[in-house]
Design a protein around this motif. Structure first.
Motif, PDB file in Angstrom:
ATOM      1  N   SER A 328      25.339-110.438 -63.908  1.00 39.70           N
ATOM      2  CA  SER A 328      26.570-110.561 -63.765  1.00 39.70           C
ATOM      3  C   SER A 328      27.478-110.376 -64.910  1.00 39.70           C
ATOM      4  N   ILE A 329      27.246-109.981 -66.201  1.00 39.79           N
ATOM      5  CA  ILE A 329      28.219-109.320 -66.605  1.00 39.79           C
ATOM      6  C   ILE A 329      28.613-107.754 -66.483  1.00 39.79           C
ATOM      7  N   VAL A 330      27.357-107.168 -66.041  1.00 45.97           N
ATOM      8  CA  VAL A 330      27.102-105.596 -65.432  1.00 45.97           C
ATOM      9  C   VAL A 330      28.542-105.533 -64.422  1.00 45.97           C
ATOM     10  N   MET A 331      27.889-106.556 -64.116  1.00 44.60           N
ATOM     11  CA  MET A 331      29.017-106.119 -61.784  1.00 44.60           C
ATOM     12  C   MET A 331      29.643-106.556 -62.288  1.00 44.60           C
ATOM     13  N   GLY A 332      30.531-107.525 -63.076  1.00 42.94           N
ATOM     14  CA  GLY A 332      32.083-108.026 -63.977  1.00 42.94           C
ATOM     15  C   GLY A 332      32.273-106.164 -64.376  1.00 42.94           C
ATOM     16  N   LEU A 333      31.676-106.148 -65.367  1.00 38.37           N
ATOM     17  CA  LEU A 333      31.963-104.533 -65.894  1.00 38.37           C
ATOM     18  C   LEU A 333      32.501-103.725 -64.495  1.00 38.37           C
ATOM     19  N   ILE A 334      31.433-103.608 -63.642  1.00 42.43           N
ATOM     20  CA  ILE A 334      32.245-102.669 -62.243  1.00 42.43           C
ATOM     21  C   ILE A 334      33.335-103.619 -61.757  1.00 42.43           C
ATOM     22  N   ALA A 335      33.336-103.767 -61.746  1.00 38.99           N
ATOM     23  CA  ALA A 335      33.747-104.752 -60.846  1.00 38.99           C
ATOM     24  C   ALA A 335      35.800-104.270 -61.287  1.00 38.99           C
ATOM     25  N   GLY A 336      35.835-104.817 -62.464  1.00 41.82           N
ATOM     26  CA  GLY A 336      37.476-104.416 -63.707  1.00 41.82           C
ATOM     27  C   GLY A 336      38.059-103.198 -63.269  1.00 41.82           C
ATOM     28  N   PRO A 337      37.313-102.130 -63.830  1.00 41.43           N
ATOM     29  CA  PRO A 337      37.642-100.471 -63.815  1.00 41.43           C
ATOM     30  C   PRO A 337      37.654-100.276 -61.867  1.00 41.43           C
ATOM     31  N   LEU A 338      36.769-100.511 -61.470  1.00 40.62           N
ATOM     32  CA  LEU A 338      37.062-100.376 -59.850  1.00 40.62           C
ATOM     33  C   LEU A 338      38.034-101.132 -58.840  1.00 40.62           C
ATOM     34  N   CYS A 339      38.273-102.350 -59.111  1.00 37.32           N
ATOM     35  CA  CYS A 339      39.187-102.702 -58.412  1.00 37.32           C
ATOM     36  C   CYS A 339      40.940-102.338 -59.237  1.00 37.32           C
ATOM     37  N   PHE A 340      40.639-102.488 -60.314  1.00 34.89           N
ATOM     38  CA  PHE A 340      41.594-101.836 -61.168  1.00 34.89           C
ATOM     39  C   PHE A 340      42.387-100.313 -59.993  1.00 34.89           C
ATOM     40  N   VAL A 352      50.363 -98.684 -47.928  1.00 34.41           N
ATOM     41  CA  VAL A 352      50.250 -99.906 -47.693  1.00 34.41           C
ATOM     42  C   VAL A 352      50.975-100.776 -48.761  1.00 34.41           C
ATOM     43  N   ASP A 353      51.760-101.883 -47.605  1.00 42.85           N
ATOM     44  CA  ASP A 353      52.304-102.685 -49.039  1.00 42.85           C
ATOM     45  C   ASP A 353      51.902-104.418 -48.639  1.00 42.85           C
ATOM     46  N   ASP A 354      50.915-104.292 -49.747  1.00 43.48           N
ATOM     47  CA  ASP A 354      49.963-105.803 -49.561  1.00 43.48           C
ATOM     48  C   ASP A 354      50.247-106.169 -50.698  1.00 43.48           C
ATOM     49  N   VAL A 355      51.262-107.122 -50.925  1.00 47.68           N
ATOM     50  CA  VAL A 355      52.019-107.925 -51.633  1.00 47.68           C
ATOM     51  C   VAL A 355      51.395-107.920 -52.770  1.00 47.68           C
ATOM     52  N   CYS A 356      50.396-108.870 -52.550  1.00 48.18           N
ATOM     53  CA  CYS A 356      49.772-109.301 -53.717  1.00 48.18           C
ATOM     54  C   CYS A 356      47.882-108.732 -53.723  1.00 48.18           C
ATOM     55  N   ASP A 357      47.763-107.235 -53.655  1.00 44.64           N
ATOM     56  CA  ASP A 357      47.140-106.988 -53.592  1.00 44.64           C
ATOM     57  C   ASP A 357      45.603-107.207 -52.792  1.00 44.64           C
ATOM     58  N   VAL A 358      46.156-108.041 -51.777  1.00 45.92           N
ATOM     59  CA  VAL A 358      44.752-108.666 -51.413  1.00 45.92           C
ATOM     60  C   VAL A 358      43.234-108.203 -51.350  1.00 45.92           C
ATOM     61  N   PHE A 359      43.334-107.197 -50.174  1.00 51.21           N
ATOM     62  CA  PHE A 359      42.166-106.024 -49.769  1.00 51.21           C
ATOM     63  C   PHE A 359      42.153-105.005 -51.661  1.00 51.21           C
ATOM     64  N   GLY A 360      43.230-104.701 -52.119  1.00 49.40           N
ATOM     65  CA  GLY A 360      42.485-104.000 -53.344  1.00 49.40           C
ATOM     66  C   GLY A 360      41.172-104.923 -54.591  1.00 49.40           C
ATOM     67  N   VAL A 361      41.748-106.279 -54.276  1.00 44.49           N
ATOM     68  CA  VAL A 361      40.848-107.406 -55.323  1.00 44.49           C
ATOM     69  C   VAL A 361      39.957-107.978 -54.065  1.00 44.49           C
ATOM     70  N   HIS A 362      39.917-109.042 -53.602  1.00 46.84           N
ATOM     71  CA  HIS A 362      39.301-109.422 -52.662  1.00 46.84           C
ATOM     72  C   HIS A 362      37.659-108.588 -51.799  1.00 46.84           C
ATOM     73  N   GLY A 363      39.245-107.462 -51.165  1.00 48.91           N
ATOM     74  CA  GLY A 363      38.220-106.124 -50.113  1.00 48.91           C
ATOM     75  C   GLY A 363      37.446-105.214 -51.634  1.00 48.91           C
ATOM     76  N   VAL A 364      37.948-104.682 -52.093  1.00 52.88           N
ATOM     77  CA  VAL A 364      37.295-103.814 -52.877  1.00 52.88           C
ATOM     78  C   VAL A 364      35.618-105.064 -53.917  1.00 52.88           C
ATOM     79  N   GLY A 365      36.714-105.576 -54.137  1.00 54.01           N
ATOM     80  CA  GLY A 365      35.218-107.118 -54.804  1.00 54.01           C
ATOM     81  C   GLY A 365      34.888-107.518 -54.670  1.00 54.01           C
ATOM     82  N   GLY A 366      34.911-107.216 -53.552  1.00 47.64           N
ATOM     83  CA  GLY A 366      34.251-107.925 -51.959  1.00 47.64           C
ATOM     84  C   GLY A 366      33.081-107.426 -51.854  1.00 47.64           C
ATOM     85  N   MET A 367      33.228-106.162 -51.173  1.00 49.34           N
ATOM     86  CA  MET A 367      31.840-104.897 -51.267  1.00 49.34           C
ATOM     87  C   MET A 367      31.382-104.872 -52.524  1.00 49.34           C
TER      88      MET A 367
END
Length: 449
Positions: A328-340, A352-367
């Motif tokens: 889980s730590i490794v997953m978090g270390l990858i998720a941080g920069p990738l979602c950034f 795209v004007d995704d106001v609260c970055d729903v896709f950038g965080v939930h989409g990228v992080g979810g995938m």
């Protein structure tokens, strides 16, 4: 003498036969004992501990939605639209929980269809306080219904962050009903209700596909269909209160323990594993996001820390009960920069004007989380392997589940937005947008001078 020997032999023979019969009876009884014990264990029995934990988990997920998600999104918009975001999240939660009880639960967890269940539990028919859940056999069915209703509600509410500050309130309602019915319910059934993806062996402990990717794709489609906010890319449109965003992110993290650890369905070791993973992946992602931000922009921001934490929460969600703590730590270390990168580089690429970055965080992080679940559930990496596990095969199954979720949500979202546009219209007028949705849509303001 011969008669005596014959008598003795006959007696010994009868004795031996009797002993054999008794031995067989004893063996049969011994063999039957475990079967009887298993039969007793198989009878569903209410567990007070499991029920208490699931009630607590349900309340935690409510907390992460209202006020957690509402404040997180509310702080990210401009002050003139603060109440509109709070209203959207609050009303969506109210709407979806009611629809869930009427027909959502039955279609998601009833029957054995590939995409939908059936109407056997319509209006919660046949459910009483004494009815135990068929999915989680140690808790009342009402508790399971309530727990799952919060998942449905927060998934639809997540979408609101993408189209904030320019959508009609009526359009939010129409879209929410349609998308919940034709996107959330079938995905929940396919993954958790024994449908298509469950049969394929897809792993999703608490909602990587069902919740995060599903909502993120809907948000992305909505952001495109509504178009960019007035002034986007030409003038600064900064968040009005990072203080509230930090409070919201903190409430999200607290509530997420109910989301992830509650998905164990019982107060047991898997709940404990999901609990610690929810701590570790989140902390690692927040630190990793800040490191990437400091390297790229020269400063580590509070918004970056909050966004990184949410990215870690999203990423670990599908793997919470499968990955080991170090995984889980490794997953978090990858998720941080990738979602950034998702909220900076990818967002600019998508224009795209995704106001609260729903896709950038939930989409990228979810995938990312859905795919890495197939890796970090490996026993050799400290995880909990499913039966017959093969890493390459499992990753392939995870990839297919991600692709299906993207396609399904994308098509349903497009149709749902189109119907909303044709019935009530999607976007507010330019004058209303400039004045702010708080006053033009709801007749009130968040702050008075």
């Amino acid at each position: 003498m011969t008669k005596k020997l014959l008598s003795a032999g006959l007696g010994l023979g009868l004795l031996a036969a009797s002993a054999a019969v008794f031995a067989q009876d004893g063996a049969a009884a011994a063999a039957a004992a475990p079967a009887a014990a298993a039969a007793v264990e198989a009878v569903p029995t209410l567990s007070a501990g499991d029920t208490a934990w699931m009630l607590t988990s349900t309340m935690l997920v409510i907390l992460m939605t209202i006020p957690g998600l509402a404040l997180f999104y509310g702080g990210l918009v401009r002050s003139k639209n603060m109440l509109s975001v709070l209203a959207q999240v609050f009303v969506i939660f109210s709407l979806i929980t009611v629809l869930w009880a009427i027909y959502g639960y039955s279609l998601a967890f009833g029957g054995e269809g590939k995409f939908f269940g059936n109407f056997d539990k319509l209006f919660l028919m046949g459910t009483t306080p004494d009815t135990l859940s068929t999915m989680l056999k140690t808790i009342p069915e009402y508790v399971f219904v309530a727990f799952q209703s919060t998942f449905a509600a927060i998934t639809v509410a997540l979408i609101a962050g993408a189209f904030a500050e320019r959508i009609k309130f009526a359009a939010v309602i129409v879209f929410s009903v349609l998308w919940f019915t034709f996107a959330y319910i079938p995905m929940a059934h396919m993954v958790w209700g024994g449908g298509l993806l469950a049969a394929d062996g897809a792993l999703d402990f608490a909602g990587g596909t069902v919740v995060h990717i599903n909502a993120a794709v809907a948000g992305l489609v909505g952001a495109y269909m509504l178009g960019k906010r007035i002034g986007f890319g030409k003038e600064a449109l900064p968040p009005h209160s990072l203080t509230l965003t930090m409070v919201g992110a903190s409430l999200l993290w607290v509530g997420w323990f109910g989301f992830n650890a509650g998905s164990a369905g019982a107060a047991n070791g898997i709940a404990g594993l999901a609990f610690i993973n929810t701590i570790l992946a989140t902390g690692a992602a927040a630190l990793a996001w800040l490191a990437a931000e400091a390297l790229m922009r020269g400063k580590a921001s509070m918004l970056g820390a909050a966004s990184g934490a949410v990215a870690g929460l999203v990423c670990i969600t599908p793997a919470a009960g499968f990955s080991g703590p170090m995984g889980s730590i490794v997953m978090g270390l990858i998720a941080g920069p990738l979602c950034f990168w998702g909220v900076s580089g990818l967002k600019h690429m998508l224009k795209v004007d995704d106001v609260c970055d729903v896709f950038g965080v939930h989409g990228v992080g979810g995938m990312l989380g859905a795919i890495l679940t197939g890796v970090f559930c490996a026993k050799g990496l400290g995880g909990i392997e499913p039966e017959g596990y093969n890493m390459a095969h499992q990753v392939w199954v995870q990839l297919k589940s991600v692709a299906l979720t993207i396609a399904w949500s994308g098509v349903v979202s497009l149709v749902a937005y189109k119907i909303a546009a044709l019935t009530v219209g999607l976007r507010v007028s330019e004058e209303s947008e400039r004045q702010g949705l708080d006053i033009t849509s709801h007749g009130e303001v968040a702050y008075t001078r």
